[in-house]
Design a protein around this motif. Structure first.
Motif, PDB file in Angstrom:
ATOM      1  N   SER A 162      48.166 -41.403 -30.081  1.00 30.10           N
ATOM      2  CA  SER A 162      48.831 -40.418 -29.221  1.00 30.10           C
ATOM      3  C   SER A 162      48.506 -38.995 -29.640  1.00 30.10           C
ATOM      4  O   SER A 162      48.686 -38.064 -28.845  1.00 30.10           O
ATOM      5  N   SER A 163      48.019 -38.791 -30.856  1.00 29.98           N
ATOM      6  CA  SER A 163      47.734 -37.461 -31.373  1.00 29.98           C
ATOM      7  C   SER A 163      46.427 -36.880 -30.854  1.00 29.98           C
ATOM      8  O   SER A 163      46.168 -35.687 -31.038  1.00 29.98           O
ATOM      9  N   TRP A 164      45.572 -37.701 -30.213  1.00 29.14           N
ATOM     10  CA  TRP A 164      44.299 -37.173 -29.715  1.00 29.14           C
ATOM     11  C   TRP A 164      43.859 -37.823 -28.395  1.00 29.14           C
ATOM     12  O   TRP A 164      42.927 -37.335 -27.764  1.00 29.14           O
ATOM     13  N   PHE A 165      44.540 -38.884 -27.976  1.00 37.51           N
ATOM     14  CA  PHE A 165      44.136 -39.613 -26.761  1.00 37.51           C
ATOM     15  C   PHE A 165      45.244 -39.481 -25.730  1.00 37.51           C
ATOM     16  O   PHE A 165      45.512 -38.378 -25.246  1.00 37.51           O
ATOM     17  N   VAL A 166      45.874 -40.557 -25.345  1.00 36.72           N
ATOM     18  CA  VAL A 166      47.013 -40.539 -24.425  1.00 36.72           C
ATOM     19  C   VAL A 166      48.185 -41.218 -25.123  1.00 36.72           C
ATOM     20  O   VAL A 166      47.996 -41.959 -26.091  1.00 36.72           O
ATOM     21  N   PRO A 167      49.430 -41.005 -24.666  1.00 39.39           N
ATOM     22  CA  PRO A 167      50.568 -41.674 -25.306  1.00 39.39           C
ATOM     23  C   PRO A 167      50.347 -43.187 -25.353  1.00 39.39           C
ATOM     24  O   PRO A 167      50.029 -43.811 -24.339  1.00 39.39           O
ATOM     25  N   SER A 168      50.518 -43.745 -26.528  1.00 38.20           N
ATOM     26  CA  SER A 168      50.168 -45.161 -26.735  1.00 38.20           C
ATOM     27  C   SER A 168      51.134 -45.832 -27.692  1.00 38.20           C
ATOM     28  O   SER A 168      51.747 -45.179 -28.538  1.00 38.20           O
ATOM     29  N   GLU A 169      51.262 -47.162 -27.542  1.00 39.47           N
ATOM     30  CA  GLU A 169      51.978 -47.987 -28.494  1.00 39.47           C
ATOM     31  C   GLU A 169      51.061 -49.129 -28.932  1.00 39.47           C
ATOM     32  O   GLU A 169      50.266 -49.624 -28.127  1.00 39.47           O
ATOM     33  N   VAL A 170      51.170 -49.504 -30.190  1.00 36.50           N
ATOM     34  CA  VAL A 170      50.354 -50.586 -30.740  1.00 36.50           C
ATOM     35  C   VAL A 170      51.232 -51.492 -31.585  1.00 36.50           C
ATOM     36  O   VAL A 170      51.912 -51.018 -32.502  1.00 36.50           O
ATOM     37  N   GLU A 171      51.231 -52.786 -31.283  1.00 31.44           N
ATOM     38  CA  GLU A 171      51.826 -53.792 -32.170  1.00 31.44           C
ATOM     39  C   GLU A 171      50.738 -54.180 -33.171  1.00 31.44           C
ATOM     40  O   GLU A 171      49.783 -54.870 -32.810  1.00 31.44           O
ATOM     41  N   GLU A 172      50.879 -53.741 -34.400  1.00 30.61           N
ATOM     42  CA  GLU A 172      49.787 -53.772 -35.370  1.00 30.61           C
ATOM     43  C   GLU A 172      49.627 -55.166 -35.982  1.00 30.61           C
ATOM     44  O   GLU A 172      49.932 -55.400 -37.148  1.00 30.61           O
ATOM     45  N   ARG A 173      49.121 -56.095 -35.171  1.00 31.29           N
ATOM     46  CA  ARG A 173      48.912 -57.472 -35.633  1.00 31.29           C
ATOM     47  C   ARG A 173      48.069 -58.216 -34.615  1.00 31.29           C
ATOM     48  O   ARG A 173      48.005 -57.833 -33.438  1.00 31.29           O
ATOM     49  N   GLU A 174      47.420 -59.271 -35.060  1.00 31.23           N
ATOM     50  CA  GLU A 174      46.729 -60.163 -34.124  1.00 31.23           C
ATOM     51  C   GLU A 174      47.760 -60.813 -33.210  1.00 31.23           C
ATOM     52  O   GLU A 174      48.812 -61.274 -33.663  1.00 31.23           O
ATOM     53  N   GLY A 175      47.492 -60.814 -31.918  1.00 27.82           N
ATOM     54  CA  GLY A 175      48.436 -61.315 -30.940  1.00 27.82           C
ATOM     55  C   GLY A 175      49.365 -60.256 -30.401  1.00 27.82           C
ATOM     56  O   GLY A 175      50.117 -60.507 -29.453  1.00 27.82           O
ATOM     57  N   GLY A 220      36.703 -56.935 -23.042  1.00 24.79           N
ATOM     58  CA  GLY A 220      36.997 -56.877 -24.466  1.00 24.79           C
ATOM     59  C   GLY A 220      36.651 -55.496 -25.002  1.00 24.79           C
ATOM     60  O   GLY A 220      35.612 -54.931 -24.657  1.00 24.79           O
ATOM     61  N   THR A 221      37.524 -54.951 -25.821  1.00 27.59           N
ATOM     62  CA  THR A 221      37.281 -53.654 -26.447  1.00 27.59           C
ATOM     63  C   THR A 221      37.377 -53.814 -27.952  1.00 27.59           C
ATOM     64  O   THR A 221      38.366 -54.335 -28.472  1.00 27.59           O
ATOM     65  N   GLU A 222      36.335 -53.398 -28.646  1.00 25.43           N
ATOM     66  CA  GLU A 222      36.252 -53.523 -30.099  1.00 25.43           C
ATOM     67  C   GLU A 222      36.164 -52.136 -30.717  1.00 25.43           C
ATOM     68  O   GLU A 222      35.375 -51.297 -30.284  1.00 25.43           O
ATOM     69  N   ARG A 226      39.036 -51.794 -41.001  1.00 25.01           N
ATOM     70  CA  ARG A 226      37.643 -51.907 -40.567  1.00 25.01           C
ATOM     71  C   ARG A 226      37.468 -52.168 -39.080  1.00 25.01           C
ATOM     72  O   ARG A 226      36.596 -51.582 -38.447  1.00 25.01           O
ATOM     73  N   ARG A 227      38.275 -53.063 -38.505  1.00 26.19           N
ATOM     74  CA  ARG A 227      37.950 -53.503 -37.146  1.00 26.19           C
ATOM     75  C   ARG A 227      39.180 -54.085 -36.468  1.00 26.19           C
ATOM     76  O   ARG A 227      39.982 -54.769 -37.093  1.00 26.19           O
ATOM     77  N   PHE A 228      39.320 -53.762 -35.177  1.00 27.97           N
ATOM     78  CA  PHE A 228      40.238 -54.536 -34.346  1.00 27.97           C
ATOM     79  C   PHE A 228      39.648 -54.682 -32.957  1.00 27.97           C
ATOM     80  O   PHE A 228      38.794 -53.887 -32.539  1.00 27.97           O
ATOM     81  N   ALA A 229      40.073 -55.729 -32.260  1.00 29.57           N
ATOM     82  CA  ALA A 229      39.565 -55.998 -30.917  1.00 29.57           C
ATOM     83  C   ALA A 229      40.726 -56.418 -30.038  1.00 29.57           C
ATOM     84  O   ALA A 229      41.731 -56.959 -30.510  1.00 29.57           O
ATOM     85  N   ALA A 230      40.599 -56.140 -28.734  1.00 28.46           N
ATOM     86  CA  ALA A 230      41.646 -56.491 -27.772  1.00 28.46           C
ATOM     87  C   ALA A 230      40.997 -56.855 -26.448  1.00 28.46           C
ATOM     88  O   ALA A 230      39.863 -56.453 -26.157  1.00 28.46           O
TER      89      ALA A 230
END
Length: 272
Positions: free
Chosen positions: A37-50, A94-96, A76-80
């Protein structure tokens, strides 16, 4: 940034940027809700696989981009994955995100969009996404260079004007007193416009008008102004990111005056 096509039907497009910071600091900026949110758009992330990521591109849930995290490997890496990301009937995208440490205290951030398709129907839109990332990555680099880790508050304004492109841009930056700004120059808005002052970090070419400012007023921060042709109109977004302990109060004072100024001069986006 052309689309890469593979025999399997997989297509991809990518963008990357080198930024200052350790992998942990860069990860905080690209893989957490407050950081994004500090440089892109307002966002939320559940910081885990799934978990789920949500990016709010405008008012209302119809402007939200929602994805499910399929890989989570900090720092190092996350994908969604986002089903029907380009609209009903479109492919799952898919976004990596990849963070690669470099010598000298920097990292390369790379984003890769991939999808499977047998036609070129979506290629132009994804190439546009890659160009859009280039602009946001300039904001990311500026944020990490000067404001890393500080509390952040952001707001966005939107106007629209008829073409041509150059005339619409002049209708925005002319009354603001920002026409003719040069990179490295200190600039400020004209009397009668909401106060904005800082250094011009980037001035885009005439075919892609853009102004990226590192702000001193109304608070330390970043402002990004650009012109975007879409649907027979020229959209004129202004994104303002403010940082520090006084950012929230400064944004609360500044946003209403900016909204009033834009509403007076531009009717806002109209249906195409």
């Amino acid at each position: 940034m052309p689309v890469r096509k593979e025999a399997s039907g997989r297509r991809s497009v990518q963008a990357e940027v080198e930024v200052p910071g350790s992998p942990e600091e860069v990860w905080e900026a690209i893989a957490t809700g407050p950081g994004i949110s500090s440089w892109f758009v307002p966002s939320e992330v559940e910081e885990r696989e799934g978990g789920t990521t949500v990016s709010h591109f405008g008012p209302g849930s119809s402007m939200d981009a929602v994805a499910k995290i399929t890989t989570w490997d900090p720092p190092r890496r996350f994908a969604a994955e986002s089903p029907e990301a380009m609209g009903p009937g479109s492919a799952t995208v898919g976004t990596e995100w990849i963070v690669e440490a470099q010598s000298g205290g920097t990292c390369v951030v790379r984003v890769v969009h991939s999808w499977f398709a047998s036609t070129d129907d979506w290629d132009n839109q994804f190439e546009g996404h890659a160009h859009g990332w280039a602009a946001f990555f300039r904001i990311l680099r500026l944020y990490l260079s000067h404001f890393r880790g500080r509390p952040s508050v952001a707001f966005q304004l939107m106007g629209a004007a008829p073409g041509p492109h150059a005339a619409a841009w002049d209708a925005l930056v002319g009354p603001l007193g920002l026409a003719g700004a040069a990179e490295g120059q200190r600039v400020s808005t004209s009397a009668g416009a909401p106060p904005l002052a800082g250094v011009a970090e980037r001035v885009g070419p005439s075919e892609f008008p853009e102004l990226l400012l590192r702000l001193e007023e109304p608070a330390p921060g970043i402002a990004h102004l650009f012109a975007l042709p879409m649907g027979g109109q020229i959209f004129l977004p202004i994104r303002v990111y403010l940082y520090g302990d006084q950012a929230r109060d400064a944004a609360a004072r500044a946003e209403p005056s900016w909204q009033a100024w834009m509403a007076e001069r531009f009717p806002g986006p109209q249906a195409g």
